[in-house]
Design a protein around this motif. Structure first.
Motif, PDB file in Angstrom:
ATOM      1  N   ILE A  18       6.763 -42.527  -4.798  1.00  0.00           N
ATOM      2  CA  ILE A  18       7.736 -41.489  -5.155  1.00  0.00           C
ATOM      3  C   ILE A  18       7.926 -40.451  -4.057  1.00  0.00           C
ATOM      4  N   SER A  19       6.832 -40.013  -3.403  1.00  0.00           N
ATOM      5  CA  SER A  19       6.934 -38.842  -2.517  1.00  0.00           C
ATOM      6  C   SER A  19       6.310 -39.062  -1.148  1.00  0.00           C
ATOM      7  N   ALA A  20       6.906 -38.434  -0.137  1.00  0.00           N
ATOM      8  CA  ALA A  20       6.336 -38.451   1.218  1.00  0.00           C
ATOM      9  C   ALA A  20       5.884 -37.060   1.636  1.00  0.00           C
ATOM     10  N   ALA A  21       5.698 -36.175   0.651  1.00  0.00           N
ATOM     11  CA  ALA A  21       5.399 -34.776   0.971  1.00  0.00           C
ATOM     12  C   ALA A  21       3.909 -34.533   1.188  1.00  0.00           C
ATOM     13  N   GLY A  22       3.268 -35.426   1.889  1.00  0.00           N
ATOM     14  CA  GLY A  22       1.850 -35.288   2.186  1.00  0.00           C
ATOM     15  C   GLY A  22       1.356 -36.621   2.701  1.00  0.00           C
ATOM     16  N   ALA A  23       0.276 -36.590   3.503  1.00  0.00           N
ATOM     17  CA  ALA A  23      -0.180 -37.835   4.140  1.00  0.00           C
ATOM     18  C   ALA A  23      -0.758 -38.827   3.128  1.00  0.00           C
ATOM     19  N   ASP A  24      -1.383 -38.310   2.054  1.00  0.00           N
ATOM     20  CA  ASP A  24      -1.882 -39.194   1.001  1.00  0.00           C
ATOM     21  C   ASP A  24      -1.906 -38.435  -0.328  1.00  0.00           C
ATOM     22  N   ALA A  25      -2.296 -39.135  -1.393  1.00  0.00           N
ATOM     23  CA  ALA A  25      -2.187 -38.565  -2.743  1.00  0.00           C
ATOM     24  C   ALA A  25      -3.015 -37.289  -2.901  1.00  0.00           C
ATOM     25  N   ASP A  26      -4.182 -37.250  -2.251  1.00  0.00           N
ATOM     26  CA  ASP A  26      -5.035 -36.080  -2.378  1.00  0.00           C
ATOM     27  C   ASP A  26      -4.409 -34.870  -1.677  1.00  0.00           C
ATOM     28  N   LEU A  27      -3.915 -35.105  -0.457  1.00  0.00           N
ATOM     29  CA  LEU A  27      -3.330 -34.007   0.322  1.00  0.00           C
ATOM     30  C   LEU A  27      -2.036 -33.491  -0.321  1.00  0.00           C
ATOM     31  N   LEU A  28      -1.351 -34.383  -1.038  1.00  0.00           N
ATOM     32  CA  LEU A  28      -0.110 -34.017  -1.737  1.00  0.00           C
ATOM     33  C   LEU A  28      -0.302 -32.800  -2.648  1.00  0.00           C
ATOM     34  N   GLN A  29      -1.470 -32.720  -3.261  1.00  0.00           N
ATOM     35  CA  GLN A  29      -1.790 -31.613  -4.169  1.00  0.00           C
ATOM     36  C   GLN A  29      -1.777 -30.278  -3.438  1.00  0.00           C
ATOM     37  N   HIS A  30      -2.126 -30.333  -2.136  1.00  0.00           N
ATOM     38  CA  HIS A  30      -2.234 -29.102  -1.361  1.00  0.00           C
ATOM     39  C   HIS A  30      -0.915 -28.693  -0.713  1.00  0.00           C
ATOM     40  N   THR A  31       0.063 -29.608  -0.709  1.00  0.00           N
ATOM     41  CA  THR A  31       1.292 -29.350   0.047  1.00  0.00           C
ATOM     42  C   THR A  31       2.001 -28.042  -0.354  1.00  0.00           C
ATOM     43  N   PRO A  32       2.222 -27.786  -1.636  1.00  0.00           N
ATOM     44  CA  PRO A  32       2.974 -26.556  -1.962  1.00  0.00           C
ATOM     45  C   PRO A  32       2.246 -25.284  -1.518  1.00  0.00           C
ATOM     46  N   GLY A  33       0.932 -25.232  -1.720  1.00  0.00           N
ATOM     47  CA  GLY A  33       0.174 -24.060  -1.291  1.00  0.00           C
ATOM     48  C   GLY A  33       0.144 -23.941   0.223  1.00  0.00           C
ATOM     49  N   ALA A  34       0.025 -25.089   0.896  1.00  0.00           N
ATOM     50  CA  ALA A  34       0.035 -25.084   2.366  1.00  0.00           C
ATOM     51  C   ALA A  34       1.380 -24.579   2.884  1.00  0.00           C
ATOM     52  N   ASP A  35       2.458 -25.024   2.260  1.00  0.00           N
ATOM     53  CA  ASP A  35       3.793 -24.551   2.662  1.00  0.00           C
ATOM     54  C   ASP A  35       3.890 -23.030   2.494  1.00  0.00           C
ATOM     55  N   ALA A  36       3.377 -22.533   1.382  1.00  0.00           N
ATOM     56  CA  ALA A  36       3.420 -21.086   1.128  1.00  0.00           C
ATOM     57  C   ALA A  36       2.590 -20.333   2.170  1.00  0.00           C
ATOM     58  N   GLU A  37       1.442 -20.882   2.524  1.00  0.00           N
ATOM     59  CA  GLU A  37       0.606 -20.247   3.549  1.00  0.00           C
ATOM     60  C   GLU A  37       1.314 -20.235   4.903  1.00  0.00           C
ATOM     61  N   LEU A  38       1.967 -21.325   5.232  1.00  0.00           N
ATOM     62  CA  LEU A  38       2.701 -21.374   6.510  1.00  0.00           C
ATOM     63  C   LEU A  38       3.773 -20.294   6.547  1.00  0.00           C
ATOM     64  N   LEU A  39       4.495 -20.123   5.455  1.00  0.00           N
ATOM     65  CA  LEU A  39       5.536 -19.091   5.426  1.00  0.00           C
ATOM     66  C   LEU A  39       4.928 -17.696   5.541  1.00  0.00           C
ATOM     67  N   ALA A  40       3.776 -17.477   4.895  1.00  0.00           N
ATOM     68  CA  ALA A  40       3.174 -16.133   4.883  1.00  0.00           C
ATOM     69  C   ALA A  40       2.474 -15.802   6.204  1.00  0.00           C
ATOM     70  N   TYR A  41       1.778 -16.791   6.786  1.00  0.00           N
ATOM     71  CA  TYR A  41       0.887 -16.476   7.912  1.00  0.00           C
ATOM     72  C   TYR A  41       1.221 -17.222   9.203  1.00  0.00           C
ATOM     73  N   GLY A  42       2.065 -18.238   9.116  1.00  0.00           N
ATOM     74  CA  GLY A  42       2.309 -19.064  10.297  1.00  0.00           C
ATOM     75  C   GLY A  42       1.220 -20.088  10.543  1.00  0.00           C
ATOM     76  N   ASP A  43       0.319 -20.230   9.593  1.00  0.00           N
ATOM     77  CA  ASP A  43      -0.749 -21.231   9.687  1.00  0.00           C
ATOM     78  C   ASP A  43      -1.326 -21.425   8.279  1.00  0.00           C
ATOM     79  N   VAL A  44      -2.077 -22.495   8.097  1.00  0.00           N
ATOM     80  CA  VAL A  44      -2.768 -22.645   6.821  1.00  0.00           C
ATOM     81  C   VAL A  44      -4.019 -21.771   6.827  1.00  0.00           C
ATOM     82  N   VAL A  45      -4.396 -21.317   5.636  1.00  0.00           N
ATOM     83  CA  VAL A  45      -5.516 -20.388   5.504  1.00  0.00           C
ATOM     84  C   VAL A  45      -6.578 -20.984   4.565  1.00  0.00           C
ATOM     85  N   ARG A  46      -6.123 -21.476   3.430  1.00  0.00           N
ATOM     86  CA  ARG A  46      -7.055 -22.171   2.522  1.00  0.00           C
ATOM     87  C   ARG A  46      -6.776 -23.662   2.458  1.00  0.00           C
TER      88      ARG A  46
END
Lengths: 330, 330
Positions: A18-46
């Protein structure tokens, strides 16, 4: 100017293919938070890493972040049902992670978070804002919402080969499970998004309805998920002017996208960031139909285009990729 | 540049005569969230009103917001134990509202949120940031922490007549309830803040320790609460350079403030925004010792001072008061 990113999850993303929004199923869970961190800080934080598609295409959040650095708009993330905690600051409107739409009641938080987001949208003091989304699997739930509302338009994909048939099957199963036929939720956006959507769509729609009700202009920044959000807004009886800003990669690949936007009476802005010409294999794959859009990218590009700064955003995206050590792709 | 506001609550604020950070006890609960909303949006969004002291002195968050508009820094709010939901975006580090320090264990979330904030501080990509706080009752818990650590310095107050005797009594009762004598928590900052502090101090200290450990410069933006935060950092064994930026209103009214800052080896910046000369009774009362500091005000003024923009911030504060319809004070 402000860009509001609504970040959340739906278990629908876990369906194979269904989705390509992450390298694998586990990382997919982190994608939305990672995107938010990138917008806020310019890098991932958690989040564990900068989201990449399985083929090494970097998340569109990088483009939105680059646009922020060039244009200078504010960003707020609204929690649209995150599954893992993010290091980005988030506004809470009661959204919970969405279940697979093949379940009977996948988004029970939808009506409540629609109302809370509407309230929040009404009170925002901006004259205009852009709304974006990040929710892996979101084009499938967008399709579910469109069908529940009785709208026949197609949806996009983060994959170059859109698994349209699989999506239609998932949606058909979902409608069955919810005891709905296509169109049964026409005029009832809360039911459509609760039974066939995801928590992000509920929040985007509520936020937009509230803002429009209070005279704030809204730009939906995204592709077919924002088309579904617009459908929800129109099915809520809101006739105020509304616009949608997306990338050329969406418009070039989704059949009848312009017609669909016109049907929902949306002013349409399409921006081409020219990634086909860049010397970065991952970023260039946008032009081959990977990722295409997301995390407010189309909206952020539209803000840059207003000031004639699209090329600068493309340059800043390459700089950001360098800074993050995501070099020249695979 | 980024300013991080840590916003939270302690039931200690409910003790009669302790705090002026709200017009009455009920509104006091909303003050930290309202301050965060002002920094994020320039207006309240969910909070019932712009915080004012009982005598009509507006919250220092307006000054920080004005400085943000003039200087252009980013703001992130960390939830340091909010009691009512805020419309501001917040980062979560597990802090819970603090209980009255006259209880035996008022801040059980302190050790966990110290660790989570430290982790977050380590990962922040900024080279430097300013930390501020908003927690009604916070100077009393700051006094509690200083005494638990065995530090004899005085604390400030948001009231023009500092209820120093009342605070000392509250702290003495708190030490009793916790089975501590002054100095018993020396070298054990987590215990000091858990037994005698508030959740905001735990987060500020953790954040600062994490940032300093990763080579990020930190400016503590505030008065005697930030002195207590610095004490926690030093008692954690961190010897890295650290600075504190506050207002002239704090330094002019707190005995030995400069000496205390020197003891903790803090570079000190003091800024006078000249509110004594403004045509706004509420704002002018800062010069009479009302409010004095808070919500990162001293830190934000220091950022403005670096660019020679302090007068512009004072002007922008008056404009903001006008825009919010809080006119010329009572």
């Amino acid at each position: 100017m402000r860009l509001i990113l609504v970040a959340g999850t739906t278990a629908t993303a876990g369906i194979d293919g269904i989705s390509a929004a992450g390298a694998d199923a586990d990382l997919l869970q982190h994608t939305p938070g990672a995107d938010a961190e990138l917008l806020a800080y310019g890098d991932v934080v958690r989040a564990p890493e900068v989201p990449m598609s399985p083929t090494g295409c970097p998340t569109p959040a990088l483009v939105t972040r680059a646009a922020r650095e060039v244009v200078g708009f504010d960003v707020v993330t609204v929690d649209g049902g995150l599954r893992v905690p993010t290091g980005a600051p988030t506004v809470t409107v009661g959204a919970r992670p969405g279940d697979d739409i093949r379940e009977q009641d996948p988004v029970p938080s939808a009506p409540g978070s629609f109302v809370a987001a509407r309230q929040y949208g009404r009170k925002l003091p901006n004259e205009e804002f852009v709304v974006g989304e990040t929710v892996p699997g979101g084009t499938t739930t967008a399709l579910g919402v469109l069908r529940a509302l009785g709208e026949d338009w197609a949806v996009s994909s983060s994959l170059p080969e859109n698994p349209q048939k699989l999506k239609e099957e998932v949606v058909a199963e979902g409608l069955d499970a919810s005891g709905l036929s296509p169109g049964d939720a026409a005029g009832d956006p809360k039911m459509a998004v609760r039974r066939m959507g995801d928590p992000v769509l509920a929040v985007v729609a509520g936020l937009t309805v509230g803002a429009l009700e209070s005279g704030t202009r809204v730009v939906l920044g995204g592709g077919t998920q924002m088309l579904a959000a617009a459908a929800l807004v129109r099915h809520a009886g809101i006739e105020a002017p509304l616009s949608l800003a997306t990338t050329s990669y969406v418009v070039d690949s989704v059949p009848d996208f312009r017609e669909a936007a016109a049907t929902f009476d949306l002013g349409l802005t399409v921006t081409d960031p020219g990634f086909d010409a860049v010397d970065h294999a991952g970023l260039a794959s946008y032009a081959d139909g990977v990722a295409k859009e997301g995390a407010g990218m189309g909206g952020a590009l539209a803000l840059a285009a207003r000031e004639g700064l699209v090329d600068e955003v493309t340059g800043a995206t390459l700089d950001l990729l360098d800074r993050l050590g995501t070099g020249n792709g695979p």
